[in-house]
Design an enzyme around this catalytic site. Sequence first.
Site, PDB file in Angstrom:
ATOM      1  N   TYR A 164      -4.103  -9.407  -6.423  1.00 56.24           N
ATOM      2  CA  TYR A 164      -3.048 -10.171  -7.097  1.00 56.24           C
ATOM      3  C   TYR A 164      -2.087 -10.779  -6.048  1.00 56.24           C
ATOM      4  O   TYR A 164      -1.513 -11.830  -6.253  1.00 56.24           O
ATOM      5  CB  TYR A 164      -2.200  -9.269  -8.000  1.00 56.24           C
ATOM      6  CG  TYR A 164      -2.803  -8.838  -9.329  1.00 56.24           C
ATOM      7  CD1 TYR A 164      -4.093  -9.182  -9.707  1.00 56.24           C
ATOM      8  CD2 TYR A 164      -2.034  -8.083 -10.222  1.00 56.24           C
ATOM      9  CE1 TYR A 164      -4.610  -8.772 -10.941  1.00 56.24           C
ATOM     10  CE2 TYR A 164      -2.539  -7.675 -11.455  1.00 56.24           C
ATOM     11  CZ  TYR A 164      -3.828  -8.022 -11.806  1.00 56.24           C
ATOM     12  OH  TYR A 164      -4.319  -7.608 -13.024  1.00 56.24           O
ATOM     13  N   GLY A 165      -1.931 -10.057  -4.951  1.00 56.98           N
ATOM     14  CA  GLY A 165      -0.850 -10.354  -4.002  1.00 56.98           C
ATOM     15  C   GLY A 165      -0.934 -11.685  -3.284  1.00 56.98           C
ATOM     16  O   GLY A 165       0.032 -12.126  -2.675  1.00 56.98           O
ATOM     17  N   CYS A 182       1.887  -1.707 -10.559  1.00 54.22           N
ATOM     18  CA  CYS A 182       1.648  -2.727  -9.538  1.00 54.22           C
ATOM     19  C   CYS A 182       2.974  -3.433  -9.258  1.00 54.22           C
ATOM     20  O   CYS A 182       3.567  -4.008 -10.176  1.00 54.22           O
ATOM     21  CB  CYS A 182       0.623  -3.709 -10.103  1.00 54.22           C
ATOM     22  SG  CYS A 182       0.313  -5.128  -9.058  1.00 54.22           S
ATOM     23  N   ASN A 183       3.406  -3.370  -8.017  1.00 58.38           N
ATOM     24  CA  ASN A 183       4.665  -4.034  -7.658  1.00 58.38           C
ATOM     25  C   ASN A 183       4.544  -5.551  -7.800  1.00 58.38           C
ATOM     26  O   ASN A 183       5.483  -6.221  -8.211  1.00 58.38           O
ATOM     27  CB  ASN A 183       5.018  -3.723  -6.200  1.00 58.38           C
ATOM     28  CG  ASN A 183       5.329  -2.262  -5.976  1.00 58.38           C
ATOM     29  OD1 ASN A 183       6.479  -1.875  -5.920  1.00 58.38           O
ATOM     30  ND2 ASN A 183       4.303  -1.429  -5.860  1.00 58.38           N
ATOM     31  N   CYS A 204       3.705  -1.136  -2.492  1.00 55.44           N
ATOM     32  CA  CYS A 204       2.445  -1.533  -3.147  1.00 55.44           C
ATOM     33  C   CYS A 204       1.717  -0.242  -3.479  1.00 55.44           C
ATOM     34  O   CYS A 204       1.597   0.648  -2.625  1.00 55.44           O
ATOM     35  CB  CYS A 204       1.612  -2.381  -2.179  1.00 55.44           C
ATOM     36  SG  CYS A 204      -0.085  -2.666  -2.750  1.00 55.44           S
TER      37      CYS A 204
HETATM   38  N1  DGL Z   1      -1.315  -2.611  -6.127  1.00 53.93           N
HETATM   39  C1  DGL Z   1      -0.618  -3.812  -6.144  1.00 53.93           C
HETATM   40  C2  DGL Z   1       0.865  -3.667  -5.875  1.00 53.93           C
HETATM   41  O1  DGL Z   1       1.428  -2.622  -6.108  1.00 53.93           O
HETATM   42  C3  DGL Z   1      -1.217  -5.134  -5.805  1.00 53.93           C
HETATM   43  C4  DGL Z   1      -2.306  -5.275  -4.819  1.00 53.93           C
HETATM   44  C5  DGL Z   1      -2.936  -6.650  -4.873  1.00 53.93           C
HETATM   45  O2  DGL Z   1      -3.723  -6.856  -5.798  1.00 53.93           O
HETATM   46  O3  DGL Z   1      -2.626  -7.510  -4.020  1.00 53.93           O
HETATM   47  O4  DGL Z   1       1.509  -4.583  -5.447  1.00 53.93           O
END
Ligand code: DGL
Length: 256
Positions: free
Chosen positions: A46-47, A77-78, A187
Amino acid sequence: MLNNSDSRPIGVFDSGLGGISVVREIGRLLPNENIIYIGDNLNNPYGTKSKDEILRITLDVVDRLIKMNVKAVVIACNTATSAAVRILREKYNVPIVGMEPAIKPAVMENKGGTIGVMATISTLKEKKFQNNMDKFKDISNIYKIPTQELVELVENDIFSGDEINRVLDKHFYEYRDIKFDAIVLGCTHFIFLKDSISDYFKGIKIYDGNEGTVNRLKNLLMRDDILNYSNQMGKLEIIFTRENDKFKRRAIDLMK
Ligand code: DGL
C-alpha cells in the site's frame, strides 16, 4: 455488571502479513473475541500507492468485512489509516480503530532526544503524520525515515540477516552521524523485524503502536457494550487475497 455479550467478530485488515502483529496483540488483551483477518496481499504494498488508490482499496476491504457482520474494524496498517480513516468513519457506523506511529510515548520518554520514525513512503508523506509530528517538534528531534523495502522483505519471509541490514544501511546512510535515542516502528510489518532492528541499533529502545491501538479497541467495545463475555477462546479466521493457503500458514507461524 456484565451486560450484553456480543460474539460478532472484529474485522482486522492490512496489506499483508503486518497486521498479524495486531491480531496477536488482540489475542493477548482480548482473548475471547472472534476475529476475521483480511491480508490484502494482492494489493501489497500500500505504501507506494497514491492516497486515492489506498482509499479505494481500503473501502473494498472494509465493505467485505462489514458484509461478514463485524462489530468493529481495526485498520492494522498505518498507511491505510493515514489515507482513509476519516472517510471510513464517515461511511460506516461500527467503531473503527486505526494505527498511528507511537511518536508520543517515544518523545515523552526521550525528551530532548533524537527519534527516528520508520514507516512507509505514503505514511510519512501524509498530512496526518506531519500534524502528529509537529505537536512534538519542540520537545525532541524527530526524523522521518521511509524504509518501504522492509515491507517486501517481511512478505517474502525474511526477518533477519544481511538483507535487512542492507536496507537499514541504505536508508540511515544520510543520518549516519546522528545518534538516535529511540526508534518508532510506524508500520505493522516492521514489528516482525523488531529484534533485527534492535540489534542493528545496538539495543536502542523501540516503540510501536500495537498495544495502544488494542487498548483503544477495548475501550470502544466497552463504551458500546459489545464485548464478548464468552469464556471460550476466540476463533480466528484468516483470509489472504493472494496465495491464501501459503500466507495463512505463514501468518499462523508468525503468531507463535
Ligand atoms: N503494514 C502497513 C503499515 O502499517 C503497510 C505496508 C505496505 O503495504 O506498504 O503501514
